[in-house]
Design a protein around this motif. Structure first.
Motif, PDB file in Angstrom:
ATOM      1  N   GLU A 169       0.832  -1.209   0.000  1.00 14.18           N
ATOM      2  CA  GLU A 169       0.000   0.000   0.000  1.00 14.18           C
ATOM      3  C   GLU A 169       0.861   1.252   0.000  1.00 14.18           C
ATOM      4  OE1 GLU A 169      -2.516  -0.400   3.372  1.00 14.18           O
ATOM      5  OE2 GLU A 169      -3.760  -1.988   2.502  1.00 14.18           O
ATOM      6  N   PHE A 172       2.643   1.513  -3.707  1.00 14.87           N
ATOM      7  CA  PHE A 172       1.835   1.820  -4.894  1.00 14.87           C
ATOM      8  C   PHE A 172       0.716   2.823  -4.614  1.00 14.87           C
ATOM      9  CE2 PHE A 172       3.463  -2.510  -5.535  1.00 14.87           C
ATOM     10  CZ  PHE A 172       4.129  -2.353  -6.743  1.00 14.87           C
ATOM     11  N   LYS A 182     -12.357  -2.896 -11.010  1.00 12.59           N
ATOM     12  CA  LYS A 182     -11.012  -2.518 -11.457  1.00 12.59           C
ATOM     13  C   LYS A 182     -10.004  -2.707 -10.336  1.00 12.59           C
ATOM     14  CE  LYS A 182     -12.452   0.902 -14.921  1.00 12.59           C
ATOM     15  NZ  LYS A 182     -12.376   2.331 -15.334  1.00 12.59           N
ATOM     16  N   LEU A 183      -8.793  -3.133 -10.719  1.00 13.79           N
ATOM     17  CA  LEU A 183      -7.732  -3.370  -9.745  1.00 13.79           C
ATOM     18  C   LEU A 183      -6.734  -2.211  -9.696  1.00 13.79           C
ATOM     19  CD1 LEU A 183      -7.000  -7.152 -10.465  1.00 13.79           C
ATOM     20  CD2 LEU A 183      -8.677  -6.145  -8.906  1.00 13.79           C
ATOM     21  N   TRP A 184      -6.567  -1.515 -10.825  1.00 16.24           N
ATOM     22  CA  TRP A 184      -5.665  -0.366 -10.901  1.00 16.24           C
ATOM     23  C   TRP A 184      -6.395   0.802 -11.574  1.00 16.24           C
ATOM     24  CZ3 TRP A 184      -0.764  -0.694  -8.774  1.00 16.24           C
ATOM     25  CH2 TRP A 184      -0.288  -1.982  -8.508  1.00 16.24           C
ATOM     26  N   GLN A 186      -5.796   5.299 -12.689  1.00 12.80           N
ATOM     27  CA  GLN A 186      -4.928   6.466 -12.737  1.00 12.80           C
ATOM     28  C   GLN A 186      -5.499   7.540 -11.830  1.00 12.80           C
ATOM     29  OE1 GLN A 186      -2.023   7.028 -14.249  1.00 12.80           O
ATOM     30  NE2 GLN A 186      -1.881   5.009 -15.227  1.00 12.80           N
ATOM     31  N   ARG A 191      -0.412   5.713 -11.207  1.00 12.54           N
ATOM     32  CA  ARG A 191      -1.144   4.449 -11.219  1.00 12.54           C
ATOM     33  C   ARG A 191      -1.174   3.892  -9.795  1.00 12.54           C
ATOM     34  NH1 ARG A 191       0.053  -1.134 -13.191  1.00 12.54           N
ATOM     35  NH2 ARG A 191      -1.816  -1.914 -14.255  1.00 12.54           N
ATOM     36  N   VAL A 192      -2.376   3.739  -9.235  1.00  9.71           N
ATOM     37  CA  VAL A 192      -2.519   3.278  -7.851  1.00  9.71           C
ATOM     38  C   VAL A 192      -3.445   2.063  -7.795  1.00  9.71           C
ATOM     39  CG1 VAL A 192      -2.138   5.589  -6.904  1.00  9.71           C
ATOM     40  CG2 VAL A 192      -4.475   4.813  -7.390  1.00  9.71           C
ATOM     41  N   MET A 193      -3.330   1.315  -6.709  1.00  8.92           N
ATOM     42  CA  MET A 193      -4.201   0.164  -6.490  1.00  8.92           C
ATOM     43  C   MET A 193      -5.578   0.641  -6.032  1.00  8.92           C
ATOM     44  SD  MET A 193      -1.769  -2.626  -4.524  1.00  8.92           S
ATOM     45  CE  MET A 193      -1.772  -1.675  -3.002  1.00  8.92           C
ATOM     46  N   THR A 194      -6.580  -0.154  -6.342  1.00  9.59           N
ATOM     47  CA  THR A 194      -7.913   0.114  -5.814  1.00  9.59           C
ATOM     48  C   THR A 194      -8.114  -0.728  -4.547  1.00  9.59           C
ATOM     49  OG1 THR A 194      -8.982  -1.689  -7.034  1.00  9.59           O
ATOM     50  CG2 THR A 194      -8.783   0.448  -8.152  1.00  9.59           C
ATOM     51  N   LEU A 197      -8.230  -4.549  -5.171  1.00 10.82           N
ATOM     52  CA  LEU A 197      -6.990  -5.311  -5.241  1.00 10.82           C
ATOM     53  C   LEU A 197      -6.415  -5.536  -3.847  1.00 10.82           C
ATOM     54  CD1 LEU A 197      -4.706  -6.640  -6.789  1.00 10.82           C
ATOM     55  CD2 LEU A 197      -3.685  -4.381  -7.154  1.00 10.82           C
TER      56      LEU A 197
END
Length: 333
Positions: A169, A172, A182-184, A186, A191-194, A197
């Motif tokens: 965490e 990223f 969605k897992l990623w 913008q 680019r970050v994780m959701t 994920l």
């Protein structure tokens, strides 16, 4: 069992096909009904039973007995793991329509991790027979720890993220809300994780801790890597539907930890006896039929006593509830 490479490949392909069907059916986010969960739970249990029957026909009673003993043990341990899944879902506030997707991917991660642990365990056992002493002692210690945790009765337990998850965490970054499946994404040019994920990784990585007791436990029932892998696979693959089916009943299984402690302790003793036998000491060994009988008996008794205790507690609370909160009166002074 003498399992050929062809059979291994066919088994893995067959399991992947089942996973693909499961993913295709649940690909659209939706709230899973009790009916849907119940139907698929029965389907997975039937598939496991058919696989065990196939082992009985083509491999004999010994492999079939080992598979069913391992499957039932892993399934019961998986039910206990559902408590942690509930905590994880609450911790990350996962919307109900996305929970099945989280569990599906989490189970896939768990399957890969289990396969690695099983391969490593089989290699260690093949080279060092004394490892059974370690496995047996660890299971007995785990059984005692389960009893202590059950006696502690911690109702306000919360899920705590492990160091690996926290590091991911920080590295990223995490979005402030869910973005569907969605897992990623913008966000601010980065680019970050959701959260989707993150929770998937939480469930998948948590299975590492689960494998620490479940893998030694099933190796205490069989040392055949093929049976160990398939028993784990069938136990895990029906876990998602079981989560939705008995999610509301988990709190009623108040004696489950005691039952699992008995099972793990029993298998631990079985492992120690097996290790002594391998070392040339003349000690009795516990057969698979006896193991299967003990495991099933403990689970049946645990379920019955849990439901009775929960019912009695509910009746007591219903009877004493109103009297515990005195009526409010206004007094002028």
């Amino acid at each position: 069992m003498d399992v050929s490479l062809t059979l291994w490949v066919l088994t893995i392909v067959g399991l992947c096909a089942l996973i693909a069907v499961d993913f295709f059916i649940g690909r659209k986010p939706h709230d899973v009904s009790v009916k849907e969960a119940g139907i698929w739970t029965v389907v997975w249990i039937v598939l496991a039973a058919l696989f065990g029957l196939g082992l009985l026909i083509f491999g004999g009673g010994q492999p079939a007995g080992e598979f069913f003993a391992g499957y039932i043990t892993e399934k019961s341990l998986s039910v206990d793991n559902l408590f942690v899944f509930v905590l994880i879902m609450a911790k990350f506030a996962v919307p109900s329509q996305y929970q099945q997707r989280v569990l599906l991917v989490g189970v896939l991660i768990a399957l890969v991790l289990r396969a690695i642990f099983i391969a490593a365990g089989a290699a260690i056992i093949a080279s060092f027979s004394w490892v059974f002493y370690i496995f047996g002692a660890f299971l007995i210690w785990t059984a005692w720890k389960l009893i202590q945790e059950a006696r502690a009765d911690q109702e306000d337990e919360e899920f705590e993220e492990n160091k690996l998850l926290k590091a991911a965490e920080r590295r990223f970054g995490v979005a402030d809300r869910y973005h569907g499946t969605k897992l990623w994404i913008q966000q601010n040019g980065k680019r970050v994780m959701t959260p989707m994920l993150v929770v998937m990784l939480a469930i998948g990585s948590t299975d590492i801790l689960f494998a620490l007791d479940s893998i030694p436990a099933i190796f205490g029932l069989t040392q055949d890597p093929y049976i160990v892998f398939t028993a784990n696979a069938f136990a895990l693959m029906g876990l998602r539907q079981l989560y939705f089916l008995i999610g509301g009943l988990l709190r009623k299984l108040v004696h489950l930890s005691y039952g699992l402690s008995i099972i793990l302790g029993f298998i631990g003793v079985k492992l120690v006896l097996h290790a002594l036998h391998e070392s040339g000491v003349h000690v009795p060994e516990i057969s698979i039929p006896v193991s299967l009988g003990v495991i099933c008996s403990v689970l049946i008794v645990t379920t019955i006593t849990s439901l009775r205790a929960s019912r009695k507690q509910a009746q007591t609370e219903a009877a004493t509830g109103p009297s515990e909160t005195p009526a409010k009166t206004d007094i002028d002074v």
